[in-house]
Design a protein around this motif. Structure first.
Motif, PDB file in Angstrom:
ATOM      1  N   VAL A  42     -15.049  -3.873  39.402  1.00 42.63           N
ATOM      2  CA  VAL A  42     -15.007  -2.818  40.403  1.00 42.63           C
ATOM      3  C   VAL A  42     -13.784  -1.951  40.132  1.00 42.63           C
ATOM      4  N   ASP A  43     -14.015  -0.660  39.936  1.00 43.55           N
ATOM      5  CA  ASP A  43     -12.926   0.281  39.718  1.00 43.55           C
ATOM      6  C   ASP A  43     -12.093   0.383  40.994  1.00 43.55           C
ATOM      7  N   MET A  44     -10.773   0.374  40.860  1.00 45.49           N
ATOM      8  CA  MET A  44      -9.883   0.384  42.022  1.00 45.49           C
ATOM      9  C   MET A  44     -10.078   1.637  42.871  1.00 45.49           C
ATOM     10  N   PHE A  45     -10.316   2.781  42.254  1.00 44.71           N
ATOM     11  CA  PHE A  45     -10.538   4.019  43.002  1.00 44.71           C
ATOM     12  C   PHE A  45     -11.767   3.877  43.901  1.00 44.71           C
ATOM     13  N   ASP A  46     -12.858   3.354  43.353  1.00 48.59           N
ATOM     14  CA  ASP A  46     -14.080   3.135  44.135  1.00 48.59           C
ATOM     15  C   ASP A  46     -13.857   2.076  45.210  1.00 48.59           C
ATOM     16  N   PHE A  47     -13.091   1.059  44.886  1.00 48.69           N
ATOM     17  CA  PHE A  47     -12.816  -0.009  45.839  1.00 48.69           C
ATOM     18  C   PHE A  47     -12.060   0.516  47.059  1.00 48.69           C
ATOM     19  N   LYS A  48     -11.100   1.392  46.838  1.00 48.81           N
ATOM     20  CA  LYS A  48     -10.344   1.965  47.965  1.00 48.81           C
ATOM     21  C   LYS A  48     -11.251   2.763  48.889  1.00 48.81           C
ATOM     22  N   LYS A  49     -12.182   3.516  48.320  1.00 54.05           N
ATOM     23  CA  LYS A  49     -13.142   4.256  49.150  1.00 54.05           C
ATOM     24  C   LYS A  49     -14.021   3.297  49.939  1.00 54.05           C
ATOM     25  N   THR A  50     -14.470   2.249  49.284  1.00 53.44           N
ATOM     26  CA  THR A  50     -15.303   1.257  49.952  1.00 53.44           C
ATOM     27  C   THR A  50     -14.534   0.591  51.085  1.00 53.44           C
ATOM     28  N   MET A  51     -13.257   0.297  50.867  1.00 50.02           N
ATOM     29  CA  MET A  51     -12.454  -0.355  51.900  1.00 50.02           C
ATOM     30  C   MET A  51     -12.265   0.547  53.120  1.00 50.02           C
ATOM     31  N   LYS A  52     -12.143   1.835  52.908  1.00 46.14           N
ATOM     32  CA  LYS A  52     -12.034   2.765  54.040  1.00 46.14           C
ATOM     33  C   LYS A  52     -13.303   2.687  54.891  1.00 46.14           C
ATOM     34  N   ASP A  53     -14.453   2.767  54.245  1.00 42.10           N
ATOM     35  CA  ASP A  53     -15.725   2.681  54.966  1.00 42.10           C
ATOM     36  C   ASP A  53     -15.887   1.318  55.632  1.00 42.10           C
ATOM     37  N   GLU A 100     -12.122  -7.868  38.658  1.00 43.26           N
ATOM     38  CA  GLU A 100     -13.099  -8.528  37.806  1.00 43.26           C
ATOM     39  C   GLU A 100     -13.984  -9.545  38.521  1.00 43.26           C
ATOM     40  N   SER A 101     -13.561 -10.028  39.693  1.00 46.99           N
ATOM     41  CA  SER A 101     -14.320 -11.107  40.325  1.00 46.99           C
ATOM     42  C   SER A 101     -14.428 -10.910  41.831  1.00 46.99           C
ATOM     43  N   GLU A 102     -15.361 -11.641  42.392  1.00 44.84           N
ATOM     44  CA  GLU A 102     -15.546 -11.622  43.851  1.00 44.84           C
ATOM     45  C   GLU A 102     -14.289 -12.122  44.556  1.00 44.84           C
ATOM     46  N   ARG A 103     -13.643 -13.102  43.984  1.00 48.51           N
ATOM     47  CA  ARG A 103     -12.424 -13.661  44.585  1.00 48.51           C
ATOM     48  C   ARG A 103     -11.327 -12.597  44.695  1.00 48.51           C
ATOM     49  N   GLU A 104     -11.119 -11.815  43.630  1.00 46.87           N
ATOM     50  CA  GLU A 104     -10.138 -10.731  43.674  1.00 46.87           C
ATOM     51  C   GLU A 104     -10.498  -9.706  44.746  1.00 46.87           C
ATOM     52  N   VAL A 105     -11.761  -9.341  44.806  1.00 46.05           N
ATOM     53  CA  VAL A 105     -12.213  -8.368  45.798  1.00 46.05           C
ATOM     54  C   VAL A 105     -11.941  -8.880  47.208  1.00 46.05           C
ATOM     55  N   LEU A 106     -12.270 -10.140  47.471  1.00 45.56           N
ATOM     56  CA  LEU A 106     -12.036 -10.717  48.797  1.00 45.56           C
ATOM     57  C   LEU A 106     -10.555 -10.770  49.150  1.00 45.56           C
ATOM     58  N   ASN A 107      -9.725 -11.155  48.187  1.00 43.32           N
ATOM     59  CA  ASN A 107      -8.287 -11.239  48.455  1.00 43.32           C
ATOM     60  C   ASN A 107      -7.700  -9.872  48.793  1.00 43.32           C
ATOM     61  N   TYR A 108      -8.017  -8.870  47.988  1.00 39.28           N
ATOM     62  CA  TYR A 108      -7.488  -7.532  48.256  1.00 39.28           C
ATOM     63  C   TYR A 108      -8.069  -6.947  49.544  1.00 39.28           C
ATOM     64  N   SER A 109      -9.329  -7.215  49.820  1.00 39.31           N
ATOM     65  CA  SER A 109      -9.922  -6.670  51.046  1.00 39.31           C
ATOM     66  C   SER A 109      -9.303  -7.312  52.283  1.00 39.31           C
ATOM     67  N   ARG A 110      -9.010  -8.600  52.236  1.00 32.13           N
ATOM     68  CA  ARG A 110      -8.357  -9.267  53.379  1.00 32.13           C
ATOM     69  C   ARG A 110      -6.954  -8.691  53.615  1.00 32.13           C
ATOM     70  N   GLU A 111      -6.196  -8.538  52.551  1.00 32.71           N
ATOM     71  CA  GLU A 111      -4.847  -7.991  52.699  1.00 32.71           C
ATOM     72  C   GLU A 111      -4.887  -6.579  53.276  1.00 32.71           C
ATOM     73  N   TYR A 112      -5.776  -5.754  52.758  1.00 33.57           N
ATOM     74  CA  TYR A 112      -5.890  -4.371  53.219  1.00 33.57           C
ATOM     75  C   TYR A 112      -6.332  -4.325  54.686  1.00 33.57           C
ATOM     76  N   THR A 113      -7.321  -5.123  55.036  1.00 36.64           N
ATOM     77  CA  THR A 113      -7.827  -5.143  56.407  1.00 36.64           C
ATOM     78  C   THR A 113      -6.755  -5.637  57.372  1.00 36.64           C
ATOM     79  N   GLN A 114      -6.027  -6.666  57.003  1.00 35.65           N
ATOM     80  CA  GLN A 114      -4.963  -7.181  57.875  1.00 35.65           C
ATOM     81  C   GLN A 114      -3.847  -6.168  58.055  1.00 35.65           C
TER      82      GLN A 114
END
Length: 124
Positions: A42-53, A100-114
Motif C-alpha cells: 500500500v502506497d503511503m500517499f494512498d494510505f493517508k487518504k484512506t485513513m482520512k476517510d 507491505e503487510s496487513e500487520r503494518e497497516v493495522l499498526n499505523y492505522s491504530r496509531e493514527y486513529t488514536q
C-alpha cells in the motif's frame, strides 16, 4: 493494479461528499481499515487518504458512543481535521513509502486513529 486501487479510492472519496451515503453505504460491514484495503503493498500517499476517510467513518459509525460523551459527530470530524496534519507528522514520519503487510497497516492505522480521535469507546 494501481489503477484499480486508485479507482477504489476515488469512489470512496465520492461517497464522502454526502455524509449520509458515506456513513451508511460506503463502509457497511467495515470493522478495520484492512477491510477497505485489498492489495499490498500500500502506497503511503494512498494510505493517508484512506485513513482520512476511515476516521470520518469512525465518527459516523460511533455516533451513539460519542453522544454519551457529549460529543457530536461534527465535533469528532472537526477534531480529526484539526489534528490531521500534526498526527500525520507524528505517526508517519519514519514510515516506509509502501506498507507491505496487513500487520503494518493495522499498526499505523491504530496509531493514527488514536492520535486524531482520542475518544473513549470508539470502535474500529
Amino acid at each position: 493494479m494501481k489503477l484499480l486501487f486508485g479507482s477504489v479510492l476515488i469512489i470512496i472519496a465520492g461517497f464522502s461528499v454526502n455524509k449520509h451515503v458515506f456513513s451508511s453505504k460506503a463502509y457497511d460491514g467495515v470493522t478495520t481499515v484492512t477491510d477497505v484495503i485489498s492489495a499490498y503493498p500500500v502506497d503511503m500517499f494512498d494510505f493517508k487518504k484512506t485513513m482520512k476517510d476511515y476516521a470520518h467513518h469512525l465518527c459516523y459509525r460511533n455516533s451513539d458512543a460519542l453522544n454519551t460523551q457529549d460529543i457530536t459527530v461534527s465535533d469528532c470530524l472537526s477534531h480529526h481535521d484539526e489534528k490531521k496534519l500534526e498526527c500525520e507528522i507524528k505517526v508517519f514520519r519514519l514510515a516506509p513509502q509502501n506498507l507491505e503487510s496487513e500487520r503494518e497497516v493495522l499498526n499505523y492505522s491504530r496509531e493514527y486513529t488514536q492520535c486524531t480521535l482520542p475518544y473513549k469507546y470508539i470502535l474500529g
